[in-house]
Design an enzyme around this catalytic site. Structure first.
Site, mmCIF file in Angstrom:
data_model
loop_
_atom_site.group_PDB
_atom_site.id
_atom_site.type_symbol
_atom_site.label_atom_id
_atom_site.label_comp_id
_atom_site.label_asym_id
_atom_site.label_seq_id
_atom_site.Cartn_x
_atom_site.Cartn_y
_atom_site.Cartn_z
ATOM 1 N N ASP A 1 -14.798 73.891 22.359
ATOM 2 C CA ASP A 1 -13.865 74.326 21.664
ATOM 3 C C ASP A 1 -14.269 74.781 20.541
ATOM 4 O O ASP A 1 -14.949 74.382 19.972
ATOM 5 C CB ASP A 1 -12.352 73.455 22.197
ATOM 6 C CG ASP A 1 -13.172 72.235 20.314
ATOM 7 O OD1 ASP A 1 -14.507 71.477 20.805
ATOM 8 O OD2 ASP A 1 -11.820 71.872 19.644
ATOM 9 N N GLU B 1 -12.451 68.762 19.521
ATOM 10 C CA GLU B 1 -13.293 68.806 17.735
ATOM 11 C C GLU B 1 -12.224 69.950 16.802
ATOM 12 O O GLU B 1 -11.944 69.010 16.095
ATOM 13 C CB GLU B 1 -14.435 69.345 18.333
ATOM 14 C CG GLU B 1 -14.957 68.741 16.772
ATOM 15 C CD GLU B 1 -15.121 69.215 15.822
ATOM 16 O OE1 GLU B 1 -15.414 68.510 14.658
ATOM 17 O OE2 GLU B 1 -15.112 70.502 15.668
ATOM 18 N N HIS C 1 -16.352 79.372 11.785
ATOM 19 C CA HIS C 1 -15.224 79.319 10.660
ATOM 20 C C HIS C 1 -14.347 80.780 10.362
ATOM 21 O O HIS C 1 -13.299 80.480 10.466
ATOM 22 C CB HIS C 1 -14.304 77.790 10.376
ATOM 23 C CG HIS C 1 -14.597 76.215 11.036
ATOM 24 N ND1 HIS C 1 -13.486 75.615 10.687
ATOM 25 C CD2 HIS C 1 -15.179 76.273 12.225
ATOM 26 C CE1 HIS C 1 -14.597 74.414 11.450
ATOM 27 N NE2 HIS C 1 -15.268 74.627 12.332
#
Length: 451
Positions: free
Chosen positions: A92, A156, A423
């Protein structure tokens, strides 16, 4: 890289690795099914299951975890009497944020300036490809000398604990002599690094209510309690003037005594704008590895475009609190909630909701597995000695595994060095790092089997 058969095999497999990573990156496997279809995550899970079967794994299964996602499991038997190693990664990914800010489409792997760009390329679909490369290199050079379990997690990034709960209910499934978590990264590209500590994390949603409904700011502003203003004052109470995290009762003065993070290097890695100060006190390593850190992840309030002249009746925020090893995440959550209650101004009504939580982790870097990894990394990175560093992020599963298997050694390596910008927009992976770490993992498995 010094010539050896394992390294030569990994080098020859890199075009295949790039093609496979491109296929994996194409799945929009964000485990928030309000944002992205669940079918995208299911597609990635099935891709991984097929890849494991192709490599000869047995008992390949899609595990339905309690948070509504799937983790992929497989077992590759080794020689009789061999040790067992669990290899972990997650498929993920974080949402791409503003897709228009990406130089190239986030779910398309694109090579540019010697790096491969795409969401999940480093965190952590690249970690799964790293595991596959290492195993293929060993199979081509005498065989895999240990029993191997692979687990690829599906949630996660959401911190919802699906795999942790599943592992607790099926403790025999992930048992191993050593666990390699492929979700960390080198301190600097080209500097082989194992991660010695992880901060724990808690996620809390807070809502402030002051009025039955919004009011005209001209008619009522000045006396009517503004929920958004109350939320802003509340959030400001979580930081000291220098930006240090201040949660009542939560210690924040610990020091990091290992590898240091030079301030200028951190500024460059974080891309801090010229003239903008870093926040907090102590060394950078203290601040990002050894002390708590609060972050406001989001606020629900009217956007600027289309805003009306109104006193807001309600406002919400999502707060993340990272805590270092030695601090219990559950206790930190209670302190955060108590702080929120105590610092909400004007008698406003406030409520909190716990969204996710994970404990901090500290590895035993003196264990035999770390000696095997140090030897392997010295070959994969000639002339560079393995370093131990902290990581400010959280991998909640680590503490669950450490609790379930107290005698098991846990190592953290991976592809998320600073240039990867995980991210963030324009996440990328260094193919050089992927190649070297795959060699290191293969050699580690060989060294560990013989230790």
């Amino acid at each position: 890289m010094s010539s050896n058969p394992v390294a030569e095999t990994v080098a020859s497999l890199m075009p295949r690795a790039k093609a496979e990573l491109a296929e994996l990156v194409a799945f929009k496997s964000v485990a928030d099914f309000d944002q992205y279809p669940k079918s995208e995550s299911e597609g990635a899970a099935n891709w991984i299951a097929d890849a494991l079967r192709t490599e000869g794994f047995q008992d390949v299964a899609l595990l339905d975890t309690p948070d509504g996602t799937q983790s992929v499991y497989g077992y590759l038997p080794g020689p009789e009497g061999a040790k067992t190693v669990l290899l972990y990664a997650h498929y993920d990914v974080q949402p791409p944020l503003d897709e228009t800010a990406w130089t190239t489409p986030p779910f398309e792997l694109v090579e540019r300036d010697g790096r491969w760009y795409g969401r999940g390329s480093a965190d952590c679909k690249g970690g799964l490809v790293m595991h596959l490369l290492a195993l293929r290199a060993l199979k081509a050079n005498g065989g895999v000398p240990v029993h191997v379990k692979v687990i690829a997690e599906g949630s996660e990034e959401q911190g919802t604990g699906g795999l942790e709960r599943y592992a607790e209910a099926h403790p025999e499934l992930l048992s191993a002599d050593t666990i390699v978590i492929g979700d960390a990264g080198n301190f600097r590209a080209g500097l082989p690094t194992v991660t010695a500590t992880l901060r724990g994390m808690t996620l809390v949603r807070v809502q402030v209510d002051t009025l039955e409904g919004n009011l005209h700011s001209g008619q009522f502003g000045g006396a009517a309690p503004d929920a958004l203003a109350a939320l802003i004052r509340l959030l400001d109470s979580l930081r000291a003037k220098d930006g240090s995290t201040t949660v009542d009762g939560l210690a924040g003065e610990a020091a990091w005594d290992g590898l240091q993070y030079e301030e200028q290097a951190f500024r460059e890695d974080a891309k801090v704008l010229d003239g903008v100060e870093l926040i907090g006190s102590g060394t950078v390593a203290d601040r990002v590895w050894a002390r708590p850190a609060v972050t406001v992840l989001g606020i629900d309030c009217p956007p600027v475009v289309g805003a009306t002249p109104s006193v807001q009746a309600s406002a919400r925020a999502l707060i993340s609190l990272r805590v270092p090893p030695g601090v219990d995440a559950a206790e930190a959550t209670k302190l955060l909630e108590a702080h929120i209650e105590a610092h909400t101004p004007w008698g406003a009504r406030v409520s909190t909701e716990r969204i996710g939580q994970g404990q901090a982790f500290r590895a035993d870097t003196s264990s035999p597995a770390y000696a095997s990894m140090a030897e392997a990394m010295a070959v994969a990175y000639p002339g560079r000695e393995m370093q131990s560093a902290g990581m400010g992020g959280s991998i909640p599963l680590c503490n669950t595994l450490a609790s379930l298997y107290p005698e098991t050694e846990i190592l953290l390596i991976g592809l998320s060095e600073p240039e990867a910008q995980i991210h963030a927009v324009n996440e990328s992976v260094s193919p050089d790092e992927l190649e070297r770490l795959s060699v290191a993992e293969a050699l580690f498995l060989r060294n560990y089997a013989a230790s």
